[in-house]
Design a protein around this motif. Structure first.
Motif, PDB file in Angstrom:
ATOM      1  N   CYS A  38      -2.868  13.818  -3.697  1.00 24.38           N
ATOM      2  CA  CYS A  38      -1.704  14.057  -2.841  1.00 24.38           C
ATOM      3  C   CYS A  38      -1.948  13.572  -1.408  1.00 24.38           C
ATOM      4  N   CYS A  39      -3.203  13.408  -1.016  1.00 22.63           N
ATOM      5  CA  CYS A  39      -3.495  12.837   0.307  1.00 22.63           C
ATOM      6  C   CYS A  39      -3.033  11.382   0.408  1.00 22.63           C
ATOM      7  N   TRP A  40      -2.776  10.773  -0.741  1.00 22.52           N
ATOM      8  CA  TRP A  40      -2.229   9.409  -0.792  1.00 22.52           C
ATOM      9  C   TRP A  40      -0.744   9.437  -1.163  1.00 22.52           C
ATOM     10  N   GLY A  41      -0.134  10.608  -1.089  1.00 21.36           N
ATOM     11  CA  GLY A  41       1.281  10.741  -1.399  1.00 21.36           C
ATOM     12  C   GLY A  41       1.588  10.884  -2.872  1.00 21.36           C
ATOM     13  N   VAL A  42       0.573  11.203  -3.672  1.00 25.32           N
ATOM     14  CA  VAL A  42       0.757  11.274  -5.124  1.00 25.32           C
ATOM     15  C   VAL A  42       1.104  12.707  -5.520  1.00 25.32           C
ATOM     16  N   TYR A  99       6.621   4.287  -5.363  1.00 23.30           N
ATOM     17  CA  TYR A  99       5.819   3.820  -4.225  1.00 23.30           C
ATOM     18  C   TYR A  99       4.356   4.271  -4.295  1.00 23.30           C
ATOM     19  N   LEU A 100       3.942   4.886  -5.390  1.00 19.91           N
ATOM     20  CA  LEU A 100       2.583   5.399  -5.470  1.00 19.91           C
ATOM     21  C   LEU A 100       1.559   4.268  -5.431  1.00 19.91           C
ATOM     22  N   PRO A 101       0.442   4.495  -4.725  1.00 21.19           N
ATOM     23  CA  PRO A 101      -0.643   3.513  -4.755  1.00 21.19           C
ATOM     24  C   PRO A 101      -1.316   3.533  -6.125  1.00 21.19           C
ATOM     25  N   SER A 140       0.738   5.548   2.649  1.00 23.15           N
ATOM     26  CA  SER A 140      -0.623   5.771   2.150  1.00 23.15           C
ATOM     27  C   SER A 140      -1.635   4.782   2.731  1.00 23.15           C
ATOM     28  N   ASP A 141      -1.154   3.782   3.481  1.00 17.34           N
ATOM     29  CA  ASP A 141      -2.108   2.871   4.110  1.00 17.34           C
ATOM     30  C   ASP A 141      -2.940   3.566   5.184  1.00 17.34           C
ATOM     31  N   THR A 142      -2.472   4.752   5.636  1.00 19.02           N
ATOM     32  CA  THR A 142      -3.244   5.519   6.620  1.00 19.02           C
ATOM     33  C   THR A 142      -3.979   6.699   5.979  1.00 19.02           C
ATOM     34  N   SER A 143      -3.938   6.799   4.663  1.00 14.34           N
ATOM     35  CA  SER A 143      -4.555   7.945   3.988  1.00 14.34           C
ATOM     36  C   SER A 143      -6.059   7.999   4.201  1.00 14.34           C
TER      37      SER A 143
END
Length: 309
Positions: free
Chosen positions: A10-14, A21-23, A288-291
């Motif tokens: 979830c720190c990467w938006g998951v 848009y998930l990495p 998530s590029d700033t995760s």
């Protein structure tokens, strides 16, 4: 003090595996390694493949283990219950075949855990953090939730996996009265608690007080930090969903928000908590590029006050 800090997707938006848009999950594991973690949660069902060989290879490549699987779903609906049990079977069949983490002296149960959260109700999502406005389940629906929780936990236990119930902002297990009922109605031999410092704060509770209050049933801990200014703006607006508020920055790197982490460390030492703690920072996956930057900031802060990876 025997505590190790872990990570979570979830720190990467998951949070929603259907989010376009998930990495890539392989990138999340790679960046978790770069952040210094030696363990990470599996993330929501459907994000990492349920394939022991594929997942094992990536974990080994990144020197990682899995600390917990996750059930994050509607646990009230009878129609959804069989789907949830299928997810439990799939997750347990994966995580029990992966290399385990060390067990700390005094740790209540070995990892991997099954972190169980109720989710998926608009009437609660729009009132996350607002105890006075958020509707409560009637007696019949609450009894069904309890029955489903017991079934999920017993199914996990059949694989040797310890379930921990996680109160989550925007679900039907969130506020102080609901946590109290869960502890009263779910015997500890069936499940413990995973208390999340950020969700406690978000939902009107002092993390220090509640970690102490539920120390006897506390099996696992999540760490978050909250940007008070953004949080106060979001929680008073009943047109904003919980994760939309996170996308606006309600959650922030640990050490930069309003939570008292020296006080949290002191109470964990006081109650003799030993085991694993997972950092979370819910966000919009399009950011998530700033995760990795933010995760590193959280890790650096926690190490500076005495935690270990």
């Amino acid at each position: 003090m025997g505590m190790n800090i872990c990570g979570a997707p979830c720190c990467w938006g998951v949070d929603d595996p259907k989010n376009p848009y998930l990495p890539p999950w392989t990138r999340v594991l790679e960046e978790a390694h770069l952040a210094g973690y030696r363990a990470i949660e599996l993330g929501p069902y459907g994000y990492l493949p349920i394939d022991v060989d594929v997942v094992s290879k990536e974990l080994e490549k990144n020197d990682l283990a899995i600390v917990a699987g996750t059930i994050f779903d509607d646990l009230v609906s009878e129609e959804n219950y069989e789907n949830v049990l299928k997810a439990v079977d799939d997750i347990c069949s994966l995580i029990t075949k992966l290399p385990p983490l060390p067990v700390h002296e005094g740790q209540h149960f070995p990892t991997p855990y099954m972190t169980v959260m109720d989710w998926g109700h608009d009437e609660r999502d729009f009132n996350a953090g607002n105890s006075e406005k958020a509707p409560r389940l009637n007696d019949e629906d609450w009894a069904r939730l309890i029955r489903h929780l017991k079934g999920i936990c017993e199914r996990s236990a059949s694989y040797g996996v310890r379930s921990v119930i996680h109160p989550h902002a925007g679900g039907y297990i969130e506020f102080a009265d609901e946590i109290e009922k869960i502890v009263e109605e779910i015997p500890y031999e069936i499940a413990g608690l995973c208390l999340d410092t950020g969700h406690l704060y978000y939902s009107g509770m002092d993390p220090v007080e509640y970690l102490r209050k539920y120390q006897k049933v506390l099996d696992y801990v999540h760490f978050k930090d909250v940007n008070k200014a953004v949080f106060e703006e979001v929680v008073k607006d009943d047109t904003i969903r919980f994760f939309e508020g996170c996308g606006k920055g309600a959650m922030c790197p640990i050490g930069t928000g309003d939570l008292d982490y020296p006080g949290i460390k002191a109470v964990l030492e006081e109650i003799g908590y030993n085991g694993y703690i997972t950092i979370e920072q819910e966000r919009d996956p399009r950011n998530s590029d700033t995760s990795l930057r933010d995760v590193k900031a959280s890790v650096t802060y926690l190490k500076s006050v005495g935690y270990e990876i």
